[in-house]
Scaffold this active site. Sequence first.
Site, PDB file in Angstrom:
ATOM      1  N   GLN A  65      40.214  26.414  31.859  1.00 25.56           N
ATOM      2  CA  GLN A  65      38.953  27.156  31.795  1.00 25.56           C
ATOM      3  C   GLN A  65      38.502  27.577  33.189  1.00 25.56           C
ATOM      4  O   GLN A  65      38.072  28.719  33.394  1.00 25.56           O
ATOM      5  CB  GLN A  65      37.877  26.292  31.132  1.00 25.56           C
ATOM      6  CG  GLN A  65      38.072  26.068  29.647  1.00 25.56           C
ATOM      7  CD  GLN A  65      37.126  25.017  29.096  1.00 25.56           C
ATOM      8  OE1 GLN A  65      36.326  24.431  29.830  1.00 25.56           O
ATOM      9  NE2 GLN A  65      37.217  24.767  27.794  1.00 25.56           N
ATOM     10  N   VAL A  76      40.392  30.524  34.531  1.00 26.27           N
ATOM     11  CA  VAL A  76      39.927  31.785  33.960  1.00 26.27           C
ATOM     12  C   VAL A  76      38.595  32.188  34.587  1.00 26.27           C
ATOM     13  O   VAL A  76      38.372  33.352  34.923  1.00 26.27           O
ATOM     14  CB  VAL A  76      39.792  31.654  32.429  1.00 26.27           C
ATOM     15  CG1 VAL A  76      39.078  32.867  31.827  1.00 26.27           C
ATOM     16  CG2 VAL A  76      41.167  31.482  31.793  1.00 26.27           C
ATOM     17  N   HIS A  77      37.720  31.223  34.766  1.00 24.77           N
ATOM     18  CA  HIS A  77      36.420  31.478  35.379  1.00 24.77           C
ATOM     19  C   HIS A  77      36.584  31.977  36.813  1.00 24.77           C
ATOM     20  O   HIS A  77      35.886  32.905  37.247  1.00 24.77           O
ATOM     21  CB  HIS A  77      35.593  30.193  35.349  1.00 24.77           C
ATOM     22  CG  HIS A  77      34.180  30.369  35.794  1.00 24.77           C
ATOM     23  ND1 HIS A  77      33.742  29.942  37.032  1.00 24.77           N
ATOM     24  CD2 HIS A  77      33.098  30.918  35.179  1.00 24.77           C
ATOM     25  CE1 HIS A  77      32.450  30.212  37.153  1.00 24.77           C
ATOM     26  NE2 HIS A  77      32.038  30.804  36.055  1.00 24.77           N
ATOM     27  N   ALA A  78      37.522  31.382  37.554  1.00 26.58           N
ATOM     28  CA  ALA A  78      37.711  31.730  38.959  1.00 26.58           C
ATOM     29  C   ALA A  78      38.380  33.088  39.148  1.00 26.58           C
ATOM     30  O   ALA A  78      38.127  33.780  40.137  1.00 26.58           O
ATOM     31  CB  ALA A  78      38.527  30.649  39.668  1.00 26.58           C
TER      32      ALA A  78
END
Length: 259
Positions: free
Chosen positions: A74, A77-79
């Site tokens: 997660q 993906v966020h980064a």
Amino acid sequence: MTTDGATPEGSRDGGGETADADDATDAETNDEDDFEEYADLGATTENAMDIAETSMDRVRRLVPDETLADRIRQKSVHATGDPEFQHLVRFTGADDDEPVRAGAQAVLDEQPIVTDITMVKAGITGRGHDCPVRKAIGNGAELAAETGMTRTAASVLELDREGVYDGAIAVVGNAPTAALALADCIEDGTRPAVVVATPVGFVKAAESRERLREVAAEHGVPTITNVGRRGGSGLAAGLTNELVHVASDVREGDVSLDD
């Protein structure tokens, strides 16, 4: 984009003199202090926390949310802002959760976090842990001059000679040669608690991570890496920060590190 610590003369990563004036005014100094404090605190206002929570809620719709390893996926993906990046993350250990458990335990044990360059160090949160955070770049200048190897590789070898990496959270976000040097150190007996390595670029980046995974698997060192050319300092810092967040959740009793 620069790799292997090859930053312009006078930049902070290069370990040379900065452009800061000796006669900086008090106002300028206060502004810098305010910036450092703000950068260290992260999202603390209501608006900022709402944005952060909304962003992660959207990520959780795209990435599974069942395991500790899923939290790393997660965060990747966020980064990166790319839902497909979750499929590029790789884990070395008895299972995918092992590097996360090892990293979180190292945070709880207040082990050092050692980055390859300044940019990665700057991205490590100052909240939720009491780990000393240091960078490798700036060490090993004589070794680099004598051998011709990159400064980041020499800096990793120099810190390893000092025993810095044993038990530490070793983070490589920029330099493939730093990852290769760290792999050599592990092969020679160094045992970090966990390695987070996402060096970026078209030369040796993917290969360095592959070698690191192979050596780490052979010697029982947990790692979090990715495949392909992509990566970078922001990603490495973000993944390391997630280890800190897991450790914080362990303190709160929301997460267990038991197998």
